[in-house]
Scaffold this motif. Sequence first.
Motif, PDB file in Angstrom:
ATOM      1  N   ASP A  43      15.161  19.342 -67.292  1.00 51.02           N
ATOM      2  CA  ASP A  43      15.253  20.642 -66.625  1.00 51.02           C
ATOM      3  C   ASP A  43      16.295  20.594 -65.511  1.00 51.02           C
ATOM      4  O   ASP A  43      16.955  19.585 -65.295  1.00 51.02           O
ATOM      5  N   THR A  47      11.690  23.601 -86.232  1.00 49.21           N
ATOM      6  CA  THR A  47      12.041  24.674 -85.301  1.00 49.21           C
ATOM      7  C   THR A  47      12.446  24.108 -83.949  1.00 49.21           C
ATOM      8  O   THR A  47      13.452  24.524 -83.366  1.00 49.21           O
ATOM      9  N   THR A 103      15.900  22.690 -83.721  1.00 56.12           N
ATOM     10  CA  THR A 103      16.995  23.659 -83.731  1.00 56.12           C
ATOM     11  C   THR A 103      17.066  24.485 -82.453  1.00 56.12           C
ATOM     12  O   THR A 103      18.045  25.205 -82.244  1.00 56.12           O
ATOM     13  N   MET A 104      16.035  24.408 -81.585  1.00 56.01           N
ATOM     14  CA  MET A 104      16.043  25.177 -80.341  1.00 56.01           C
ATOM     15  C   MET A 104      17.013  24.560 -79.341  1.00 56.01           C
ATOM     16  O   MET A 104      17.084  23.332 -79.201  1.00 56.01           O
ATOM     17  N   SER A 105      17.728  25.408 -78.626  1.00 56.28           N
ATOM     18  CA  SER A 105      18.650  24.916 -77.603  1.00 56.28           C
ATOM     19  C   SER A 105      17.870  24.485 -76.366  1.00 56.28           C
ATOM     20  O   SER A 105      16.736  24.923 -76.139  1.00 56.28           O
ATOM     21  N   ASP A 106      18.485  23.615 -75.568  1.00 58.65           N
ATOM     22  CA  ASP A 106      17.862  23.213 -74.302  1.00 58.65           C
ATOM     23  C   ASP A 106      17.671  24.430 -73.400  1.00 58.65           C
ATOM     24  O   ASP A 106      16.690  24.517 -72.669  1.00 58.65           O
ATOM     25  N   PHE A 107      18.598  25.368 -73.453  1.00 54.28           N
ATOM     26  CA  PHE A 107      18.487  26.593 -72.660  1.00 54.28           C
ATOM     27  C   PHE A 107      17.200  27.340 -73.014  1.00 54.28           C
ATOM     28  O   PHE A 107      16.454  27.764 -72.139  1.00 54.28           O
ATOM     29  N   GLU A 108      16.926  27.504 -74.305  1.00 53.71           N
ATOM     30  CA  GLU A 108      15.727  28.216 -74.748  1.00 53.71           C
ATOM     31  C   GLU A 108      14.464  27.456 -74.366  1.00 53.71           C
ATOM     32  O   GLU A 108      13.473  28.047 -73.931  1.00 53.71           O
ATOM     33  N   LEU A 109      14.485  26.149 -74.482  1.00 56.78           N
ATOM     34  CA  LEU A 109      13.322  25.350 -74.095  1.00 56.78           C
ATOM     35  C   LEU A 109      13.066  25.462 -72.597  1.00 56.78           C
ATOM     36  O   LEU A 109      11.917  25.607 -72.158  1.00 56.78           O
ATOM     37  N   ARG A 110      14.127  25.414 -71.787  1.00 52.40           N
ATOM     38  CA  ARG A 110      13.969  25.562 -70.332  1.00 52.40           C
ATOM     39  C   ARG A 110      13.453  26.952 -69.982  1.00 52.40           C
ATOM     40  O   ARG A 110      12.624  27.106 -69.089  1.00 52.40           O
ATOM     41  N   ARG A 111      13.918  27.976 -70.697  1.00 51.92           N
ATOM     42  CA  ARG A 111      13.460  29.345 -70.446  1.00 51.92           C
ATOM     43  C   ARG A 111      11.954  29.456 -70.688  1.00 51.92           C
ATOM     44  O   ARG A 111      11.210  29.998 -69.864  1.00 51.92           O
ATOM     45  N   ARG A 112      11.487  28.911 -71.794  1.00 48.87           N
ATOM     46  CA  ARG A 112      10.055  28.953 -72.102  1.00 48.87           C
ATOM     47  C   ARG A 112       9.255  28.099 -71.121  1.00 48.87           C
ATOM     48  O   ARG A 112       8.148  28.469 -70.729  1.00 48.87           O
TER      49      ARG A 112
END
Length: 108
Positions: free
Chosen positions: A6, A60, A63-72
């Motif tokens: 993060d 899934t 394939t998720m970006s680090d940006f999307e994981l940090r957002r969640r």
Amino acid sequence: MKTFVDETGVTWTAGAREENTPRHHGRWYLVFERGAGGEDRDVLAMPEVQWQTRATAERTLLTMSDFELRRRLHILLQRAGLEDGASPSLGAALEPESGRGRTNVNAG
């Protein structure tokens, strides 16, 4: 599972856990675990993100970006009250006055 860092330099692992339920769909749900392998981890669950199988969850997540994981992750930290933002009891934080008032225009 997918490991990412993060904005503060903390390592997190996004993974899936299986819910103990008789239904055949949506049994796997998203979790975030803080820390490196082998140590006691903080776990934050996001049960609204579900998969039917572990293989689908893993594919899934890869394939998720680090940006999307940090957002969640930020959504879960806000829910838990560990970060400023919306919470289940208080809702979203009020924005400071910007000098602009709300518009009252009908878009239709």
